[in-house]
Scaffold this active site. Structure first.
Site, PDB file in Angstrom:
ATOM      1  N   TRP B 327      42.989  40.105  40.066  1.00  0.00           N
ATOM      2  CA  TRP B 327      43.399  39.845  41.447  1.00  0.00           C
ATOM      3  C   TRP B 327      43.954  38.431  41.592  1.00  0.00           C
ATOM      4  O   TRP B 327      44.878  38.178  42.350  1.00  0.00           O
ATOM      5  CB  TRP B 327      42.196  40.039  42.377  1.00  0.00           C
ATOM      6  CG  TRP B 327      42.462  39.691  43.817  1.00  0.00           C
ATOM      7  CD1 TRP B 327      42.946  40.518  44.780  1.00  0.00           C
ATOM      8  CD2 TRP B 327      42.243  38.416  44.458  1.00  0.00           C
ATOM      9  NE1 TRP B 327      43.051  39.848  45.968  1.00  0.00           N
ATOM     10  CE2 TRP B 327      42.632  38.554  45.805  1.00  0.00           C
ATOM     11  CE3 TRP B 327      41.770  37.175  44.030  1.00  0.00           C
ATOM     12  CZ2 TRP B 327      42.548  37.514  46.721  1.00  0.00           C
ATOM     13  CZ3 TRP B 327      41.691  36.134  44.939  1.00  0.00           C
ATOM     14  CH2 TRP B 327      42.077  36.315  46.270  1.00  0.00           C
ATOM     15  N   HIS B 328      43.363  37.500  40.787  1.00  0.00           N
ATOM     16  CA  HIS B 328      43.794  36.109  40.912  1.00  0.00           C
ATOM     17  C   HIS B 328      45.186  35.882  40.349  1.00  0.00           C
ATOM     18  O   HIS B 328      45.853  34.920  40.714  1.00  0.00           O
ATOM     19  CB  HIS B 328      42.799  35.174  40.209  1.00  0.00           C
ATOM     20  CG  HIS B 328      41.516  35.038  40.960  1.00  0.00           C
ATOM     21  ND1 HIS B 328      40.501  35.960  40.844  1.00  0.00           N
ATOM     22  CD2 HIS B 328      41.091  34.114  41.854  1.00  0.00           C
ATOM     23  CE1 HIS B 328      39.499  35.586  41.634  1.00  0.00           C
ATOM     24  NE2 HIS B 328      39.825  34.480  42.254  1.00  0.00           N
ATOM     25  N   GLY B 329      45.617  36.736  39.463  1.00  0.00           N
ATOM     26  CA  GLY B 329      46.959  36.532  38.925  1.00  0.00           C
ATOM     27  C   GLY B 329      47.184  37.360  37.681  1.00  0.00           C
ATOM     28  O   GLY B 329      46.242  37.821  37.037  1.00  0.00           O
TER      29      GLY B 329
END
Lengths: 109, 471
Positions: B327-329
């Site tokens: 989700w963060h990247g």
């Protein structure tokens, strides 16, 4: 707020009866005026950074005059003195440090 | 438009005045807030305002359809919900993960001897997309589960666009905010005083602590770990732990404070995470809006949580954290970070299961130290540009040499400060707000002005973007 998602805005004591709107307006207005006098250079720098236009040039001229006026009264001195102190703290090194010139400068997020 | 800038300050002064002046009509108030939110978002890129509106239409329409079919068999309502969630995932997937997956696919095909020119393209990542798509998905899940009735188009659009949380959270769920949109809010002294305390505290953490550590210590060391000593690497790792906390929690604090001044309550997003005694405890304190989202909608809602035995629970934890990392990247380092957290969370569950009640418990201080250092290792992967860079960084810590190039007394003081604030009384900010609310407006105004003046004098020149803007 639902119980399972508490908000820090809910203070742990009974709420004050007085409306907070006028109070908040007053607070923000006083803070803004205070900063307009004591930190005029920030406003000038911000105006200088705006895209050039007739209005921007006019505003920059007024901002320069305003900075001169506030500096004449010396109200910007506390900000400058504190900033100089902070810069000295940034420059301080441990004894025997192998600090390279300019280390850390220009590093970006 | 970053929160700790004069541009945002002036923008907020206008919004604050206009919105409260329009408080007689709740609908007009919300329309004004919506326009302000689009102006705020458009300051980055106007094109993506259309994406925001399209995304709101998708979720509003899907929720209406689910509700319209509320007497139909659950299969149909579920299919509509899944279609809506898929729509959100496609938006997120295209903008955030397209390049990553095509690149990985190319590597796999190449390894298998099928070298092909895949349609690689540079996709610009819209700011805050991970936040507003997650908000949309939870809204649909809540309407499907009948935890929430569908809201009007205006309310759904404002929920997803509301500028305080738009670009870096907290992930405010429909159930938190939509009921507050139903009536014109009232600004109490409590809300205003706590809002101001949070804004000033966030401003200090971001502009002074996080920015100073970032530019003076963390960025130079992570940029070129090989040319720095062991002491520098260790200091920069601790520095990053403090920086990311002060950066991200600052954004959350300011978002909560700004929303409060506009009359709305956002949920708590950080609660002294580095005093956690286990990783499970850490995730109850760090980015609470994301961890509770992952828990409710992914770990329990989609995967079944602990309902199917210990092995399945451990697998679910691992999957949840791997996806949480992603989700963060779109980077393997985030996946590894998620895997590390998932693995340790699973080990904690296994330990809880096999541990005999007669065995002595780990001392509290030791629990905090161990948890913090697991989190610290995770941050090295999270911050490093690549897996190899993270490994090189960890290897560098194991080498000899303690001469420091970049560690300064100020950086040490800020790291200690950033750790010490985790061990202050839990509701210190609220206690301060209880005192602040008793002050007359002129006195508080002067106090706010002096605080901003001090922060401005201490801040590093310029303002670096918040770390979580890229997510």
């Amino acid at each position: 707020m639902p119980q399972d998602t508490p908000s820090p805005i809910d203070l742990p004591e009974p709420e004050l009866e007085d409306s907070g709107l006028g109070w908040a307006f007053g607070t923000i207005a006083i803070a803004s005026i205070f900063l307009l006098f004591t930190n005029a250079s920030s406003l000038r720098d911000w105006i200088d950074d705006q895209p050039p236009s007739q209005a921007q040039l006019q505003a920059a001229e007024y901002a320069d005059q305003w900075v001169e006026t506030t500096e004449g009264f010396g109200v910007g001195l506390p900000h400058k003195a504190l900033h100089d102190q902070w810069k000295r703290a940034e420059q301080a090194r441990f004894p025997g440090s192998h600090q390279k010139d300019g280390a850390g400068e220009g590093a970006d997020q | 438009m970053l929160f700790p800038t004069l541009s945002f300050g002036l923008f907020f002064l206008v919004v604050f005045t206009v919105v409260w002046a329009a408080n007689g009509s709740n609908e007009w108030r919300k329309i004004l807030l919506l326009v302000a939110s689009w102006v705020f978002y458009g300051a980055w890129d106007w094109r993506f305002v259309a994406l925001l509106i399209g995304s709101a239409f998708l979720n509003w329409g899907s929720a209406e359809l689910i509700w319209y079919n509320r007497d139909a068999p659950d299969g149909r309502r579920r299919a509509i919900m899944i279609a809506g969630v898929t729509g959100n995932l496609l938006i997120l997937g295209f903008f955030k993960y397209y390049g990553f997956f095509v690149e990985q696919l190319g590597d796999v095909l190449h390894a298998a001897g099928y070298a092909r020119d895949l349609p690689l393209m540079q996709v610009v990542l819209p700011v805050g997309i991970s936040f507003f798509t997650f908000q949309g998905m939870s809204y649909l899940a809540d309407v499907h589960a009948e935890r929430l009735a569908p809201a009007k188009l205006l309310d759904v659009t404002l929920l997803m666009s509301f500028f305080p949380h738009l670009v870096a959270g907290p992930i405010v769920r429909g159930s938190d905010l939509l009921p507050q949109f139903e009536e014109s809010p009232r600004l109490t002294r409590d809300m205003a005083s706590m809002g101001l305390v949070l804004i000033l505290w966030g401003l200090f953490k971001k502009a002074v602590v996080a920015s100073e550590l970032s530019t003076g210590l963390v960025d130079p060391v992570f940029f070129d770990p090989a040319s720095h000593s062991r002491l520098d690497l260790i200091a920069a790792a601790y520095g990053y732990a403090v920086q990311i906390y002060c950066d991200f929690s600052a954004y959350s604090d300011m978002a909560i404070g700004i929303a409060a001044l506009l009359g709305y309550k956002f949920p708590l997003n950080f609660n002294q995470p580095y005093r956690a005694q286990s990783l499970q405890d850490f995730w109850r304190r760090w980015h609470i809006s994301l961890s509770s989202w992952l828990r409710d909608y992914l770990y329990i809602g989609a995967l079944g949580g602990s309902r199917k035995g210990l092995a399945r629970q451990c697998l679910n934890l691992m999957l949840t954290m791997l996806l949480g990392g992603l989700w963060h990247g779109a980077k393997w380092t985030f996946v590894i970070w998620g895997g590390l957290h998932g693995g340790v969370l699973a080990l904690e569950r296994i330990w809880d299961r096999i541990r005999s009640e007669t065995w002595p418990r780990l001392p509290k201080v030791l629990g905090i130290l161990i948890t913090f250092h697991i989190v610290l290792v995770g941050w090295i992967f999270f911050r490093a540009e690549s897996f190899d860079a993270a490994i090189a960084y960890l290897r560098g810590i194991g080498t000899v040499g303690v001469a420091s190039d970049v560690l300064t007394p100020l950086a040490c003081a800020l790291i200690l400060f950033g750790m010490a604030i985790h061990f202050t009384p839990v509701n210190l900010g609220q206690r301060l707000a209880l005192q602040v609310r008793l002050l007359p407006a002129w006195a508080l105004g002067l106090l706010v002005g002096i605080t901003i003046l001090i922060v401005d004098a201490m801040r590093f020149e310029g303002v670096a973007p918040f770390i979580y803007y890229q997510f």
